[in-house]
Design an enzyme around this catalytic site. Sequence first.
Site, PDB file in Angstrom:
ATOM      1  N   TYR A 210      55.834  40.069  42.214  1.00 56.60           N
ATOM      2  CA  TYR A 210      55.216  40.966  41.428  1.00 56.60           C
ATOM      3  C   TYR A 210      55.980  41.303  40.345  1.00 56.60           C
ATOM      4  O   TYR A 210      55.859  42.149  39.455  1.00 56.60           O
ATOM      5  CB  TYR A 210      54.570  42.180  42.442  1.00 56.60           C
ATOM      6  CG  TYR A 210      53.546  41.971  43.132  1.00 56.60           C
ATOM      7  CD1 TYR A 210      52.211  41.398  42.720  1.00 56.60           C
ATOM      8  CD2 TYR A 210      53.609  42.091  44.432  1.00 56.60           C
ATOM      9  CE1 TYR A 210      51.252  41.373  43.477  1.00 56.60           C
ATOM     10  CE2 TYR A 210      52.682  41.841  45.401  1.00 56.60           C
ATOM     11  CZ  TYR A 210      51.412  41.323  44.751  1.00 56.60           C
ATOM     12  OH  TYR A 210      50.372  41.149  45.688  1.00 56.60           O
TER      13      TYR A 210
ATOM     14  N   ARG B 146      47.170  31.957  46.212  1.00 54.30           N
ATOM     15  CA  ARG B 146      47.996  32.696  47.495  1.00 54.30           C
ATOM     16  C   ARG B 146      46.952  32.605  48.767  1.00 54.30           C
ATOM     17  O   ARG B 146      46.057  31.690  48.575  1.00 54.30           O
ATOM     18  CB  ARG B 146      48.064  34.123  46.982  1.00 54.30           C
ATOM     19  CG  ARG B 146      49.027  34.271  45.767  1.00 54.30           C
ATOM     20  CD  ARG B 146      49.430  35.601  45.427  1.00 54.30           C
ATOM     21  NE  ARG B 146      50.002  36.396  46.460  1.00 54.30           N
ATOM     22  CZ  ARG B 146      50.091  37.597  46.365  1.00 54.30           C
ATOM     23  NH1 ARG B 146      49.695  38.253  45.584  1.00 54.30           N
ATOM     24  NH2 ARG B 146      50.613  38.305  47.525  1.00 54.30           N
TER      25      ARG B 146
ATOM     26  N   ALA C 104      44.484  45.119  46.703  1.00 52.85           N
ATOM     27  CA  ALA C 104      43.569  44.486  47.737  1.00 52.85           C
ATOM     28  C   ALA C 104      42.095  44.840  47.795  1.00 52.85           C
ATOM     29  O   ALA C 104      41.383  44.084  48.547  1.00 52.85           O
ATOM     30  CB  ALA C 104      44.266  44.737  49.191  1.00 52.85           C
TER      31      ALA C 104
ATOM     32  N   GLU D 237      39.303  43.410  34.780  1.00 56.24           N
ATOM     33  CA  GLU D 237      40.034  43.270  36.028  1.00 56.24           C
ATOM     34  C   GLU D 237      41.479  42.321  35.795  1.00 56.24           C
ATOM     35  O   GLU D 237      41.560  41.397  35.088  1.00 56.24           O
ATOM     36  CB  GLU D 237      39.293  42.513  36.980  1.00 56.24           C
ATOM     37  CG  GLU D 237      39.943  41.718  38.347  1.00 56.24           C
ATOM     38  CD  GLU D 237      38.907  40.738  39.131  1.00 56.24           C
ATOM     39  OE1 GLU D 237      37.942  40.585  38.631  1.00 56.24           O
ATOM     40  OE2 GLU D 237      39.336  40.747  40.092  1.00 56.24           O
TER      41      GLU D 237
ATOM     42  N   HIS E  90      39.241  42.448  46.843  1.00 58.75           N
ATOM     43  CA  HIS E  90      38.503  41.607  47.630  1.00 58.75           C
ATOM     44  C   HIS E  90      37.550  41.925  48.730  1.00 58.75           C
ATOM     45  O   HIS E  90      37.031  41.233  49.292  1.00 58.75           O
ATOM     46  CB  HIS E  90      39.899  40.879  48.499  1.00 58.75           C
ATOM     47  CG  HIS E  90      41.015  40.614  47.767  1.00 58.75           C
ATOM     48  ND1 HIS E  90      40.768  39.709  46.644  1.00 58.75           N
ATOM     49  CD2 HIS E  90      42.381  40.826  47.673  1.00 58.75           C
ATOM     50  CE1 HIS E  90      42.178  39.814  45.856  1.00 58.75           C
ATOM     51  NE2 HIS E  90      43.142  40.425  46.752  1.00 58.75           N
TER      52      HIS E  90
ATOM     53  N   SER F  76      49.749  38.781  39.966  1.00 60.30           N
ATOM     54  CA  SER F  76      50.159  37.326  40.724  1.00 60.30           C
ATOM     55  C   SER F  76      48.820  36.449  40.390  1.00 60.30           C
ATOM     56  O   SER F  76      47.469  36.871  40.236  1.00 60.30           O
ATOM     57  CB  SER F  76      50.098  37.415  42.256  1.00 60.30           C
ATOM     58  OG  SER F  76      49.043  38.041  42.598  1.00 60.30           O
TER      59      SER F  76
ATOM     60  N   ARG G  60      42.443  36.186  49.342  1.00 53.91           N
ATOM     61  CA  ARG G  60      42.694  36.790  48.042  1.00 53.91           C
ATOM     62  C   ARG G  60      41.998  35.955  46.730  1.00 53.91           C
ATOM     63  O   ARG G  60      41.925  36.460  45.831  1.00 53.91           O
ATOM     64  CB  ARG G  60      44.192  36.519  47.629  1.00 53.91           C
ATOM     65  CG  ARG G  60      44.990  37.648  48.193  1.00 53.91           C
ATOM     66  CD  ARG G  60      46.655  37.628  47.827  1.00 53.91           C
ATOM     67  NE  ARG G  60      47.627  38.021  48.924  1.00 53.91           N
ATOM     68  CZ  ARG G  60      47.758  39.189  49.184  1.00 53.91           C
ATOM     69  NH1 ARG G  60      47.454  40.365  48.618  1.00 53.91           N
ATOM     70  NH2 ARG G  60      48.574  39.404  50.187  1.00 53.91           N
TER      71      ARG G  60
ATOM     72  N   ARG H  31      58.608  45.905  45.953  1.00 56.64           N
ATOM     73  CA  ARG H  31      57.595  44.930  46.914  1.00 56.64           C
ATOM     74  C   ARG H  31      57.212  43.531  46.295  1.00 56.64           C
ATOM     75  O   ARG H  31      57.043  43.537  45.246  1.00 56.64           O
ATOM     76  CB  ARG H  31      55.954  45.497  46.470  1.00 56.64           C
ATOM     77  CG  ARG H  31      54.791  44.872  47.393  1.00 56.64           C
ATOM     78  CD  ARG H  31      53.611  45.444  46.971  1.00 56.64           C
ATOM     79  NE  ARG H  31      52.425  44.731  47.469  1.00 56.64           N
ATOM     80  CZ  ARG H  31      51.097  44.718  46.911  1.00 56.64           C
ATOM     81  NH1 ARG H  31      50.844  45.337  45.947  1.00 56.64           N
ATOM     82  NH2 ARG H  31      50.355  44.123  47.410  1.00 56.64           N
TER      83      ARG H  31
ATOM     84  N   PRO I 227      46.038  50.176  45.343  1.00 63.99           N
ATOM     85  CA  PRO I 227      46.979  50.585  46.544  1.00 63.99           C
ATOM     86  C   PRO I 227      48.146  49.496  46.491  1.00 63.99           C
ATOM     87  O   PRO I 227      47.904  48.431  46.122  1.00 63.99           O
ATOM     88  CB  PRO I 227      45.999  50.143  47.989  1.00 63.99           C
ATOM     89  CG  PRO I 227      44.695  49.447  47.024  1.00 63.99           C
ATOM     90  CD  PRO I 227      44.687  49.812  45.909  1.00 63.99           C
ATOM     91  N   ASN I 228      49.262  50.161  46.729  1.00 63.12           N
ATOM     92  CA  ASN I 228      50.553  49.596  47.038  1.00 63.12           C
ATOM     93  C   ASN I 228      51.221  49.010  45.568  1.00 63.12           C
ATOM     94  O   ASN I 228      52.423  48.733  45.578  1.00 63.12           O
ATOM     95  CB  ASN I 228      50.546  48.457  47.790  1.00 63.12           C
ATOM     96  CG  ASN I 228      50.085  48.709  49.348  1.00 63.12           C
ATOM     97  OD1 ASN I 228      50.403  49.566  49.934  1.00 63.12           O
ATOM     98  ND2 ASN I 228      48.903  48.024  49.754  1.00 63.12           N
TER      99      ASN I 228
ATOM    100  N   HIS J  45      45.179  40.946  37.650  1.00 65.75           N
ATOM    101  CA  HIS J  45      45.999  40.566  38.799  1.00 65.75           C
ATOM    102  C   HIS J  45      47.620  40.129  38.254  1.00 65.75           C
ATOM    103  O   HIS J  45      47.260  39.062  37.504  1.00 65.75           O
ATOM    104  CB  HIS J  45      45.662  39.824  39.908  1.00 65.75           C
ATOM    105  CG  HIS J  45      43.985  40.552  40.367  1.00 65.75           C
ATOM    106  ND1 HIS J  45      44.086  41.455  41.103  1.00 65.75           N
ATOM    107  CD2 HIS J  45      42.908  40.044  40.000  1.00 65.75           C
ATOM    108  CE1 HIS J  45      43.193  41.842  41.442  1.00 65.75           C
ATOM    109  NE2 HIS J  45      42.175  40.958  40.886  1.00 65.75           N
TER     110      HIS J  45
ATOM    111  N   ASP K 230      30.494  48.873  43.184  1.00 64.14           N
ATOM    112  CA  ASP K 230      29.387  49.754  42.567  1.00 64.14           C
ATOM    113  C   ASP K 230      29.694  50.746  41.653  1.00 64.14           C
ATOM    114  O   ASP K 230      28.761  51.052  40.709  1.00 64.14           O
ATOM    115  CB  ASP K 230      28.782  50.497  43.821  1.00 64.14           C
ATOM    116  CG  ASP K 230      27.919  49.585  44.772  1.00 64.14           C
ATOM    117  OD1 ASP K 230      27.691  48.458  44.259  1.00 64.14           O
ATOM    118  OD2 ASP K 230      27.425  49.980  45.972  1.00 64.14           O
TER     119      ASP K 230
ATOM    120  N   ASN L  90      43.481  47.095  38.152  1.00 63.27           N
ATOM    121  CA  ASN L  90      44.231  46.225  39.006  1.00 63.27           C
ATOM    122  C   ASN L  90      43.803  46.932  40.277  1.00 63.27           C
ATOM    123  O   ASN L  90      44.414  47.813  40.823  1.00 63.27           O
ATOM    124  CB  ASN L  90      45.717  46.104  38.866  1.00 63.27           C
ATOM    125  CG  ASN L  90      46.278  45.214  39.861  1.00 63.27           C
ATOM    126  OD1 ASN L  90      45.387  44.828  40.915  1.00 63.27           O
ATOM    127  ND2 ASN L  90      47.399  44.694  39.819  1.00 63.27           N
TER     128      ASN L  90
HETATM  129  C1  DQA Z   1      47.287  41.864  43.192  1.00 62.95           C
HETATM  130  C2  DQA Z   1      46.767  40.862  44.023  1.00 62.95           C
HETATM  131  C3  DQA Z   1      46.043  41.439  45.279  1.00 62.95           C
HETATM  132  O1  DQA Z   1      45.814  40.551  46.176  1.00 62.95           O
HETATM  133  C4  DQA Z   1      47.168  42.321  46.035  1.00 62.95           C
HETATM  134  O2  DQA Z   1      46.488  42.933  47.273  1.00 62.95           O
HETATM  135  C5  DQA Z   1      47.826  43.427  45.117  1.00 62.95           C
HETATM  136  C6  DQA Z   1      48.247  42.802  44.023  1.00 62.95           C
HETATM  137  C7  DQA Z   1      47.916  41.666  41.944  1.00 62.95           C
HETATM  138  O3  DQA Z   1      48.206  42.204  40.966  1.00 62.95           O
HETATM  139  O4  DQA Z   1      48.420  40.458  41.917  1.00 62.95           O
HETATM  140  O5  DQA Z   1      47.914  44.564  45.621  1.00 62.95           O
HETATM  141  O6  DQA Z   1      46.077  42.780  42.693  1.00 62.95           O
END
Ligand code: DQA
Length: 143
Positions: free
Chosen positions: A22, A104, A74, A95, A77, A99, A108, A17, A9-10, A97, A84, A71
């Site tokens: 990012y 942060r 959110a 995994e 978390h 950032s 997170r 953003r 998401p996002n 990320h 699962d 990735n």
């Molecule tokens: C993220 C870190 C997450 O906490 C955040 O919700 C994201 C991006 C990152 O790539 O740093 O959407 O996964």
Amino acid sequence: MKVLIINGPNLNLLGTRKPLVYGQKSLKEVNEFVEGYFKKVDLVFFQSNHEGEIIDKIHEADSEFDGIVLNAGAFTHYSYAIRDAIEAISKPVIEVHISNVAVREEFRHKSVIGDVVVGSIVGLGIYGYVLAVQALAHQHRRK
Ligand code: DQA
């Protein structure tokens, strides 16, 4: 070798953003950046803002891919459902990320997928995706 890169998401909003956190590149540009590093790895990119779609993709990937770079945004978390799904498949998941989540907000700091993935790369920007694919390719060669 085939690797699926899933962005949650996002992450479709990359570039606009929080660019200080990012970076300035759009998701398309990030994907092109990663692709530029690999000639022999077949990369497929998927982004969704929906938990169920990400879970479906993880299930499908088990038979179609050699590994996944995830990735989960959110969802990382708090999504026990994505956790699962990772646990239910046999292919390695790394995994990523962009950032450094450790410096942060408190929420997170916790990853509910951290102990079901083979490893995590945080805080190295979009280069983290490249490192994750390299790690999967390295493991694949050693099999
Ligand atoms: C993220 C870190 C997450 O906490 C955040 O919700 C994201 C991006 C990152 O790539 O740093 O959407 O996964």
